[in-house]
Design an enzyme around this catalytic site. Structure first.
Site, PDB file in Angstrom:
ATOM      1  CB  THR A 104      -0.893  -0.179   1.027  1.00 25.75           C
ATOM      2  OG1 THR A 104      -1.697  -1.039   0.987  1.00 25.75           O
ATOM      3  CG2 THR A 104      -1.762   1.376   1.333  1.00 25.75           C
ATOM      4  CE  LYS A 179      -5.269  -1.389   1.960  1.00 24.40           C
ATOM      5  NZ  LYS A 179      -4.139  -2.275   2.079  1.00 24.40           N
ATOM      6  CE  LYS A 247       1.833   2.051   4.366  1.00 19.49           C
ATOM      7  NZ  LYS A 247       2.180   1.005   3.803  1.00 19.49           N
TER       8      LYS A 247
END
Lengths: 301, 301
Positions: A104, A179, A247
């Site tokens: 990701t 995502k 993150k």
């Protein structure tokens, strides 16, 4: 592309053999594809080496030995080094190779890697996943893919060894954008979940009977299903790390800024998770948001 | 309690025959319970009168003719008037009657009504529902009940005519508190949903393929299932009104304040829905949050 032991096999490379990558690579090997692997700490690759994978000393050397190179590592900086660094995949990849980043990471970095790959006569896909370590182990991941259709079609049989829901979302970066949508959907839902259960506790309700009433209706969610029982059991062990979620939300907020988009819920979620981390729960699971909310309101249990 | 035409029937009273109450009362009548009904505007009660219900001119008169009196009206002020007003239920209820408020209303008001009921030798339950007009029509509501166990046990066979998930949550007010948990769970989830889909649109993704990737995993929710397709179709017609949701979040925030509880996600959700209403969408469905977020970021479609 099919240059392995039989027409059905592909020489694969795998970079990043942590809790996710370890299983994903194993599934490809189980399907008969010979694998060359690299990981920052070699010991985590040992189970795959024991199962027959070849070890390489750098992403570059992985690429030299493979036709399709997968990576699933940590942060965007790691992705950049793995693909674009001096000892990176593109330094070793031959024309015709396909590069697949399953980390990701940033949509803009995916676009950059694809352009660099094209310049070397290679193809690249961004293909982050959802489903966690359980999905990786059971090969039931959702794989969200960006990049050229041709590359997607060629890698699809390999994706099918690792996942259940595999969707081509558009050009380079689209997998990462998808995502980000996934993480945005989860972000404020986790706030709902933890605030709802904290309210229930403070109102003196029985949390188990509350879940009976609310789980089946419009308030139901996969997050409630997964984390509700863990929170009731005061189990804050990681399914998905707080620091990884921070993150991801950081990437999504930077992309949103680039898109001129105000996302107040996501911004609040990121701030609350900063509080979770500041309180020492960065390596706990995302359900540890409950602990931070308890501390914010000085709720002692 | 069973004083109707047969040992299995109960003389019921029903106050509030709108989109929910109309079906709920009908189910009780279908089960053979004779009903006396009242509604602020009589025309909305006409289908029930046509089906055999008796009309009464006030909540007080409803109570005089019934052993169990149900109400499902609008705002807490309406609940107060219906139960505690000069022409209200308690002015007409005989000892032994059971009062059941199914409106989503204040937990503290539920406690107040129960105390007033006890003082007159009656019992009271707070029993808000989730499931919307579809759940009311199909008798699949979740009914969250607060009040004495004895009253719950006696009314349970009647609840079973209207709902599928019927749970006694604790003493008076517990039904309302549980409904607040339900609404808190929905509040930030709606933010997630609308922010996620707006991000997807601005990132240039195909929203239908995005839903394929994200709906089945950890990002999945009942809200996404219900509202995702409506938002894709730009259908903002009400399933649940924005202005009713604002009412519910206001109750939850006041209760949270009383409980010394900081709920930043719920507070943000309420503010964003204030923006939805300010933009003229108060009588749209809660998925109209998407429109407000588009306007906030000046997204033109």
């Amino acid at each position: 592309m099919e240059t392995g032991n039989s027409p059905q096999t592909t020489r694969i490379g795998w970079i990043g053999t942590g809790v996710m990558g370890r299983w994903m690579c194993q599934h490809l090997m189980n399907a008969g594809h010979p694998a060359t692997v690299y990981n920052r700490s070699r010991d985590k690759a040992q189970p795959l080496i024991d199962a027959g994978a070849r070890w390489a000393d750098s992403p570059k050397q992985v690429a030299e030995a493979a036709d399709v190179v997968f990576a699933i590592v940590g942060y965007p900086a790691d992705v950049r080094e793995v693909f674009l660094g001096a000892e990176g995949v593109l330094a070793g990849a031959r024309p015709g190779s396909i590069l697949v980043d399953m980390t990701t990471s940033e949509p803009s970095l995916a676009v950059e890697i694809e352009a660099a790959a094209r310049a070397k006569g290679c193809l690249a896909l961004d293909a982050p996943v959802s489903g966690g370590d359980v999905g990786a182990k059971n090969a039931t991941l959702s794989i969200m893919v960006g990049g050229q259709r041709e590359a997607f079609d060629r890698v699809l049989p390999l994706f099918q060894c690792m996942g259940k829901t595999i969707v081509h979302q558009g050009p380079a970066g689209s997998g990462q954008h998808t995502k980000m949508v996934n993480q945005i959907l989860i972000a404020s839902t986790m706030i709902s979940l933890c605030e709802g259960l904290l309210y229930a506790y403070k109102a003196g309700l029985n949390l188990e009977t509350v879940l009976q009433s609310v789980s089946g209706g419009a308030a139901g969610s996969k997050s409630l299903e997964i984390y509700g029982p863990r929170i009731l059991a005061r189990n804050f062990e990681p399914g998905f790390y707080v620091e990884h979620f921070i993150k991801d939300m950081g990437i999504a907020l930077r992309e949103a800024e680039r898109l001129n988009l105000c996302l107040p819920g996501l911004a609040l979620a990121k701030q609350l998770y900063e509080a979770v981390r500041a309180q020492g729960y960065g390596r706990k699971g995302t359900q540890a948001l409950l602990l931070a909310l308890e501390n914010i309101s000085n709720v002692r249990r």
